[in-house]
Design a protein around this motif. Structure first.
Motif, PDB file in Angstrom:
ATOM      1  N   GLU A  28       0.511  -0.875   0.022  1.00 57.27           N
ATOM      2  CA  GLU A  28       0.203  -0.251   0.295  1.00 57.27           C
ATOM      3  C   GLU A  28       0.751   1.603   0.431  1.00 57.27           C
ATOM      4  O   GLU A  28       2.049   1.381   0.548  1.00 57.27           O
ATOM      5  CB  GLU A  28      -0.474  -0.044   1.291  1.00 57.27           C
ATOM      6  N   ALA A  29       0.198   2.163  -0.263  1.00 50.03           N
ATOM      7  CA  ALA A  29       0.921   3.001  -0.525  1.00 50.03           C
ATOM      8  C   ALA A  29       1.331   4.085   0.944  1.00 50.03           C
ATOM      9  O   ALA A  29       0.203   4.455   1.515  1.00 50.03           O
ATOM     10  CB  ALA A  29       0.831   4.844  -1.559  1.00 50.03           C
ATOM     11  N   THR A  30       2.169   4.410   1.844  1.00 53.34           N
ATOM     12  CA  THR A  30       2.709   4.971   2.551  1.00 53.34           C
ATOM     13  C   THR A  30       2.080   6.637   2.456  1.00 53.34           C
ATOM     14  O   THR A  30       3.362   7.081   1.125  1.00 53.34           O
ATOM     15  CB  THR A  30       4.214   4.410   3.291  1.00 53.34           C
ATOM     16  N   PRO A  31       2.152   7.267   3.225  1.00 48.87           N
ATOM     17  CA  PRO A  31       2.083   8.840   2.980  1.00 48.87           C
ATOM     18  C   PRO A  31       3.608   9.360   3.343  1.00 48.87           C
ATOM     19  O   PRO A  31       4.065   8.606   3.932  1.00 48.87           O
ATOM     20  CB  PRO A  31       1.285   8.524   4.689  1.00 48.87           C
ATOM     21  N   ILE A  32       3.387  10.015   2.069  1.00 48.23           N
ATOM     22  CA  ILE A  32       4.700  10.719   1.867  1.00 48.23           C
ATOM     23  C   ILE A  32       4.328  12.258   1.938  1.00 48.23           C
ATOM     24  O   ILE A  32       3.562  12.519   1.734  1.00 48.23           O
ATOM     25  CB  ILE A  32       5.006  10.697   0.820  1.00 48.23           C
ATOM     26  N   TYR A  33       5.325  12.598   3.028  1.00 47.59           N
ATOM     27  CA  TYR A  33       5.405  14.215   3.133  1.00 47.59           C
ATOM     28  C   TYR A  33       5.552  15.413   2.824  1.00 47.59           C
ATOM     29  O   TYR A  33       5.143  16.344   2.701  1.00 47.59           O
ATOM     30  CB  TYR A  33       5.510  15.014   5.089  1.00 47.59           C
ATOM     31  N   GLU A  91       5.056  20.032  -0.504  1.00 43.96           N
ATOM     32  CA  GLU A  91       4.040  19.561   0.239  1.00 43.96           C
ATOM     33  C   GLU A  91       2.688  18.699  -0.143  1.00 43.96           C
ATOM     34  O   GLU A  91       1.468  18.472  -0.016  1.00 43.96           O
ATOM     35  CB  GLU A  91       3.316  19.551   1.534  1.00 43.96           C
ATOM     36  N   ARG A 102      -0.229  14.582  -4.230  1.00 41.40           N
ATOM     37  CA  ARG A 102      -1.587  13.455  -4.427  1.00 41.40           C
ATOM     38  C   ARG A 102      -1.318  11.635  -4.365  1.00 41.40           C
ATOM     39  O   ARG A 102      -0.059  11.612  -5.290  1.00 41.40           O
ATOM     40  CB  ARG A 102      -2.366  13.766  -5.120  1.00 41.40           C
ATOM     41  N   PRO A 103      -1.275  11.014  -4.450  1.00 41.26           N
ATOM     42  CA  PRO A 103      -1.245   9.352  -4.852  1.00 41.26           C
ATOM     43  C   PRO A 103      -1.874   9.301  -6.036  1.00 41.26           C
ATOM     44  O   PRO A 103      -2.735   9.704  -6.380  1.00 41.26           O
ATOM     45  CB  PRO A 103      -2.010   8.142  -4.182  1.00 41.26           C
ATOM     46  N   TRP A 156       3.421   8.173  -6.130  1.00 42.62           N
ATOM     47  CA  TRP A 156       2.904  10.299  -5.623  1.00 42.62           C
ATOM     48  C   TRP A 156       3.633  11.076  -7.160  1.00 42.62           C
ATOM     49  O   TRP A 156       4.247  10.760  -7.664  1.00 42.62           O
ATOM     50  CB  TRP A 156       3.799  10.774  -4.471  1.00 42.62           C
ATOM     51  N   SER A 160       8.323   6.586  -6.284  1.00 42.82           N
ATOM     52  CA  SER A 160       7.912   6.504  -5.484  1.00 42.82           C
ATOM     53  C   SER A 160       8.967   5.905  -4.317  1.00 42.82           C
ATOM     54  O   SER A 160      10.151   5.989  -4.697  1.00 42.82           O
ATOM     55  CB  SER A 160       7.803   4.872  -5.922  1.00 42.82           C
TER      56      SER A 160
END
Length: 66
Positions: free
Chosen positions: A4-9, A17, A20-21, A29, A39
Motif C-alpha cells: 500500500e502507498a505509505t503517506p509521504i509528506y 508538500e 497526491r497518490p 505519488w 515512489s
C-alpha cells in the motif's frame, strides 16, 4: 511488507508538500509543484546501528568478559 502507498509528506525533489497518490505505478505519488511522479521504497531497517542495540551489545560483551 505491505504494497500500500505509505503517506509521504515532502517531495524528495523540491520539498513541497502538495502530494497526491497516483494509481500507476502502484504506490507512487505526484508532486503538484514540480509535476514529478515518484515512489519511495524501504529496503530494510539496519538494526545494527540502533543506539539502544549498540549499548545492549556492549553491555553483554562486558558481562561475558572474565
Amino acid at each position: 511488507m505491505s504494497r500500500e502507498a505509505t503517506p509521504i509528506y515532502y517531495c524528495p525533489f523540491c520539498a513541497e508538500e502538495d502530494l497526491r497518490p497516483v494509481e500507476e505505478p502502484q504506490g507512487a505519488w505526484r508532486c503538484g509543484a514540480c509535476a514529478r511522479v515518484f515512489s519511495v521504497q524501504l529496503a530494510r531497517v539496519d538494526t545494527t546501528r540502533i543506539p539502544g542495540r549498540i549499548a545492549e551489545a556492549e553491555a553483554l560483551q562486558q558481562e561475558s568478559r572474565p
